[in-house]
Design a protein around this motif. Structure first.
Motif, mmCIF file in Angstrom:
data_model
loop_
_atom_site.group_PDB
_atom_site.id
_atom_site.type_symbol
_atom_site.label_atom_id
_atom_site.label_comp_id
_atom_site.label_asym_id
_atom_site.label_seq_id
_atom_site.Cartn_x
_atom_site.Cartn_y
_atom_site.Cartn_z
ATOM 1 N N THR A 90 -4.133 10.354 -3.635
ATOM 2 C CA THR A 90 -4.148 9.472 -2.457
ATOM 3 C C THR A 90 -4.482 8.026 -2.868
ATOM 4 O O THR A 90 -5.300 7.789 -3.755
ATOM 5 N N GLY A 91 -3.767 7.094 -2.266
ATOM 6 C CA GLY A 91 -4.019 5.673 -2.538
ATOM 7 C C GLY A 91 -3.423 5.156 -3.841
ATOM 8 O O GLY A 91 -3.655 4.010 -4.221
ATOM 9 N N SER A 92 -2.602 5.976 -4.509
ATOM 10 C CA SER A 92 -2.107 5.563 -5.830
ATOM 11 C C SER A 92 -0.804 4.761 -5.767
ATOM 12 O O SER A 92 -0.331 4.259 -6.786
ATOM 13 N N GLY A 93 -0.196 4.675 -4.565
ATOM 14 C CA GLY A 93 0.998 3.823 -4.440
ATOM 15 C C GLY A 93 2.301 4.559 -4.199
ATOM 16 O O GLY A 93 3.375 4.004 -4.461
ATOM 17 N N LYS A 94 2.243 5.770 -3.653
ATOM 18 C CA LYS A 94 3.485 6.525 -3.378
ATOM 19 C C LYS A 94 4.281 5.858 -2.258
ATOM 20 O O LYS A 94 5.470 5.575 -2.413
ATOM 21 N N THR A 95 3.592 5.588 -1.128
ATOM 22 C CA THR A 95 4.294 4.991 0.008
ATOM 23 C C THR A 95 4.780 3.590 -0.360
ATOM 24 O O THR A 95 5.875 3.180 0.027
ATOM 25 N N PHE A 96 3.966 2.895 -1.135
ATOM 26 C CA PHE A 96 4.361 1.553 -1.587
ATOM 27 C C PHE A 96 5.654 1.654 -2.406
ATOM 28 O O PHE A 96 6.584 0.861 -2.235
ATOM 29 N N SER A 123 -3.796 5.852 4.950
ATOM 30 C CA SER A 123 -3.386 7.001 4.141
ATOM 31 C C SER A 123 -2.392 7.871 4.913
ATOM 32 O O SER A 123 -2.635 8.220 6.072
ATOM 33 N N SER A 124 -1.262 8.205 4.263
ATOM 34 C CA SER A 124 -0.282 9.088 4.917
ATOM 35 C C SER A 124 -0.854 10.495 4.883
ATOM 36 O O SER A 124 -1.215 10.984 3.823
ATOM 37 N N LYS A 139 -0.620 1.779 -10.946
ATOM 38 C CA LYS A 139 -0.939 0.803 -9.889
ATOM 39 C C LYS A 139 -1.711 -0.385 -10.464
ATOM 40 O O LYS A 139 -2.517 -0.208 -11.387
ATOM 41 N N PRO A 140 -1.453 -1.586 -9.962
ATOM 42 C CA PRO A 140 -2.226 -2.738 -10.443
ATOM 43 C C PRO A 140 -3.717 -2.543 -10.158
ATOM 44 O O PRO A 140 -4.088 -1.786 -9.276
ATOM 45 N N GLY A 180 -0.903 12.458 -0.353
ATOM 46 C CA GLY A 180 -1.652 12.393 -1.614
ATOM 47 C C GLY A 180 -2.618 13.542 -1.778
ATOM 48 O O GLY A 180 -3.270 13.958 -0.816
ATOM 49 N N ASN A 236 -8.024 4.949 0.996
ATOM 50 C CA ASN A 236 -6.824 4.259 1.467
ATOM 51 C C ASN A 236 -6.949 3.983 2.970
ATOM 52 O O ASN A 236 -7.105 4.918 3.765
HETATM 53 N N1 LIG Z 1 2.410 -1.300 -7.334
HETATM 54 C C1 LIG Z 1 1.664 -1.827 -6.371
HETATM 55 N N2 LIG Z 1 1.615 -3.155 -6.200
HETATM 56 C C2 LIG Z 1 0.889 -3.679 -5.218
HETATM 57 N N3 LIG Z 1 0.167 -2.975 -4.330
HETATM 58 C C3 LIG Z 1 0.184 -1.648 -4.427
HETATM 59 C C4 LIG Z 1 0.931 -0.998 -5.456
HETATM 60 N N4 LIG Z 1 0.763 0.325 -5.321
HETATM 61 C C5 LIG Z 1 -0.054 0.492 -4.263
HETATM 62 N N5 LIG Z 1 -0.399 -0.679 -3.726
HETATM 63 C C6 LIG Z 1 -1.278 -0.877 -2.567
HETATM 64 O O1 LIG Z 1 -2.271 0.140 -2.603
HETATM 65 C C7 LIG Z 1 -2.552 0.629 -1.306
HETATM 66 C C8 LIG Z 1 -2.367 2.142 -1.268
HETATM 67 O O2 LIG Z 1 -1.026 2.443 -1.556
HETATM 68 P P1 LIG Z 1 -0.166 3.545 -0.806
HETATM 69 O O3 LIG Z 1 -0.503 3.573 0.651
HETATM 70 O O4 LIG Z 1 1.234 3.359 -1.180
HETATM 71 O O5 LIG Z 1 -0.795 4.838 -1.483
HETATM 72 P P2 LIG Z 1 -0.353 6.343 -1.286
HETATM 73 O O6 LIG Z 1 -0.294 6.955 -2.633
HETATM 74 O O7 LIG Z 1 0.853 6.440 -0.443
HETATM 75 O O8 LIG Z 1 -1.619 6.925 -0.515
HETATM 76 P P3 LIG Z 1 -1.707 8.158 0.501
HETATM 77 O O9 LIG Z 1 -1.339 9.376 -0.223
HETATM 78 O O10 LIG Z 1 -3.141 8.155 0.932
HETATM 79 O O11 LIG Z 1 -0.787 7.835 1.618
HETATM 80 C C9 LIG Z 1 -1.622 -0.091 -0.350
HETATM 81 O O12 LIG Z 1 -2.320 -1.143 0.235
HETATM 82 C C10 LIG Z 1 -0.542 -0.641 -1.256
HETATM 83 O O13 LIG Z 1 0.008 -1.820 -0.758
#
Ligand SMILES: Nc1ncnc2c1ncn2[C@@H]1O[C@H](COP(=O)(O)OP(=O)(O)OP(=O)(O)O)[C@@H](O)[C@H]1O
Length: 631
Positions: free
Chosen positions: A149-155, A252-253, A88-89, A275, A249
């Protein structure tokens, strides 16, 4: 997850066939000597040595990967399970190159590590495109996003409205290349309960089928024929999904989401896992804490399953959680699976990152082999297809009745002489109306009839397939059972012969009767077994099974008749023997009774006996005789 039409146009443009497929992939490899991000940060004296050997290794592996990757462009050769990492960035404390991540002295290898700048397009091209193409060739596929959690899976899976993720890109890719009907279902596992995210039905039950494995009973499959349908579905699912704010997050899902695309026999699963989280970090309390416990439990079950698979163990504990039951298909042999491990690179997340990397390493050891999903359809598939077709017909009929009532309504409206307009215009309206009546309604009728015909044809086809499917299975089974019954009948006949030949011999009689009863019991058991088997197969009510059932019933009737006949004969014989014996006994008794009945007779009898006795007195000793006479 709501995407605007501009975005869709953009993806469509990018994904047109014959485009330069691996553009970003190629560019990526052109500029990576030495890898730019490797060891730039966090160099400590402690790990310099390890880094050096790692560096040498990675240089070699990069060259090797480079060579392989270019050959892959021409002849794509894929393992059945691939593991990717996406970083993730943000502030990055990790050392990594394109195929490995180094933490302390441990290097974790991946099929590809996506750097922080990687775009959603890059991810789709490398991780998903091949799987979706294979899916079009009937190979099952599964793409799973895993991570803290918050690492960008849903993204990664869903993206944002102007920057869609794997799911929408997959649909776009499919609609560009596929003509077949596609069905979509979306479910979530929230606190160990299954929710249909499309229909909104809660707490669906899981069932198990010998051929299908685990499936969710009552989960709605929606037929989609254009991209807009998919967008609508994703929108509905997003609204229905359980989300909550945590420290890590804001959105958070709190559930695992499984989106299934089905086309013919092949299935493509797109999975956004909830997550994993350390509850003290996420600040989970109350409801969120309960959610976290369930999430962590199901993820640890998944980890355990992955571990057992990677060790090649015989028993894989799929049954431990609903998540593992539902992912069983995708983790087994005949599915092309990719796991994308999302990573938050900050130092504070190192523990969670290490545990995600360990999960990924275990998964890399799973051996899978390819099998194209061309097996015959199962009863359930065919049943589903029938009900789907019926549903479609119903919907078409409803649509048609709506359309025809609307058109009739319009016809009535436009012929109304109350319309304020010139006579010539009115005439035009009238002629239009007549045209409408002549053309529209009969056309709808024709369409409806042809839809009905088409459906009947399909149902017939399915029935034939269904019968073909049963015949092979049932025929052998029934043949075996009938042979067994024949054997028993022969045995019974033998017993009957023995019975006849020994008729009248009281000693054998009981034994024979026992044998007979045993044979009868055995036979009944066999018939019972057949009936059970048939009723088991009968769950899908195919017509062939009804025929088999009738056959068995006749057989049973015939057998019962035989048994009744034998019983009758046996009883008659028994009666005869008893009658003879009773007659003999009766005569003797009668005689005795006669003798003791009258006192005169008794006296006579006693006198006679005395006379008899005296007559039959033995000759006395001469000396005794003398003494007696002397007296
Ligand atoms: N590669 C990326 N580029 C830009 N923004 C990102 C990236 N990955 C994640 N984010 C941002 O980080 C935040 C958290 O990401 P996301 O909701 O996808 O996490 P997650 O792993 O699905 O968390 P959870 O398990 O809690 O649902 C969001 O605001 C998302 O837009």
């Amino acid at each position: 997850m709501s995407y605007n039409s501009k975005t869709i146009d953009l993806i469509l443009k990018v994904q047109e066939p014959n485009q330069k497929q691996f553009t970003s992939f190629q560019q990526f490899f052109k500029t990576n000597n030495p890898p730019p991000l490797l060891f730039e940060k966090n160099i400590t004296p402690k790990n310099v040595k390890a880094q050096r050997s790692f560096s040498n290794k990675t240089q070699d592996s990069i060259k090797e990967t480079k060579r392989k990757s270019f050959s892959q462009l021409k002849y794509p050769e894929y393992r059945m399970l691939k593991i990717y990492a996406r970083i993730k960035p943000g502030e990055c404390q990790l050392n990594y190159d394109k195929s490995s991540i180094l933490i302390d002295t441990n290097s974790y290898n991946f099929d590809r590590v996506f750097e922080q700048q990687a775009t959603q397009g890059d991810i789709f091209d490398v991780v998903a495109k091949q799987t979706v193409d294979d899916f079009l060739n009937n190979i099952n596929g599964c793409l799973i996003a895993y991570g803290q959690t918050g690492s960008g899976k849903t993204f990664t899976m869903f993206g944002e409205s102007n920057n869609p993720g794997i799911v929408l890109r997959t649909f776009t890719h499919l609609f560009l290349r596929n003509q077949e009907t596609i069905y979509v279902s979306i479910l979530e596992i929230y606190k160990d309960h299954i929710y249909d995210l499309v229909s909104g039905v809660q707490d669906l039950k899981m069932k198990e089928d010998l051929q299908l494995g685990f499936y969710v009973d009552g989960l709605k499959r929606i037929k989609v024929d254009k991209l807009e349908n998919c967008q609508e579905l994703l929108q509905i699912a997003e609204e229905n999904r359980h989300v909550a704010e945590t420290k890590l997050n804001a959105l958070s899902s709190r559930s695992h989401l499984i989106l299934t695309i089905q086309m013919g026999r092949a299935k493509l699963y797109l999975v956004d896992l909830a997550g994993s989280e350390k509850v003290n970090k996420t600040g989970a309390i109350g409801e969120t804490l309960q959610e976290a416990k369930k999430i962590n439990y199901s993820l640890s079950c998944l980890g355990h399953v992955i571990q057992c698979l990677s060790q090649g163990q015989d028993h894989i504990p799929y049954r431990d959680s609903k998540l593992t039951k539902l992912l069983m298909d995708s983790l087994q042999a005949d599915c092309r699976t990719s796991i994308i491990v999302a990573i938050s690179p900050e130092n504070k997340n190192q523990d969670e990152t290490i545990s995600s990397l360990k999960f990924a390493q275990r998964a890399r050891f799973i051996k899978k082999e390819i099998r194209i999903a061309t097996q015959k359809k199962t009863y359930r598939d065919l049943e589903l297809e029938i009900s789907q077709l019926k549903q479609e017909l119903l919907e078409t009929k409803q649509r048609m009745s709506q359309t025809s009532s609307v058109s009739q309504f319009q016809c009535r409206y436009i012929t109304d002489s109350e319309i304020p307009c010139s006579e010539s215009l009115r005439l035009t309206y009238r002629s239009l109306n007549t045209e409408n009546k002549e053309n529209c309604v009969p056309n709808l009728k024709i369409q409806e009839n042809s839809a009905q015909l088409e459906l009947d044809k399909k149902i017939n086809q399915i029935q034939i397939e269904l019968q073909g499917l049963n015949k092979e299975q049932n025929f052998d089974n029934v043949k075996r059972q009938v042979a067994k019954i024949n054997e028993l009948t022969i045995e019974m006949k033998k017993t009957y012969k023995i019975l006849v030949s020994t008729q009248g011999l009281n000693n054998n009689h009981l034994q024979i009767q026992c044998q007979f009863i045993e044979t009868q019991q055995e036979q009944n058991k066999q018939l019972q077994k057949i009936a059970e088997q048939i009723s088991n197969m009968d769950s899908s009510k195919p017509s062939f099974n009804i025929a088999i059932n009738n056959m068995i019933k006749n057989l049973q009737k015939q057998q019962q008749q035989n048994i009744d006949d034998m019983q009758c004969k046996l009883e008659k014989m028994y009666y005869d023997i008893k009658k003879t014996a009773t007659a003999q006994d009766y005569n003797l008794n009668h005689l005795a009774l006669k003798l003791v009945a009258s006192p005169n007779r008794q006296q006579q009898y006693q006198q006679q006996q005395q006379i008899k006795r005296s007559k039959s007195k033995p000759n006395m000793n001469p000396s005794v005789k003398y003494l007696k006479n002397k007296k």
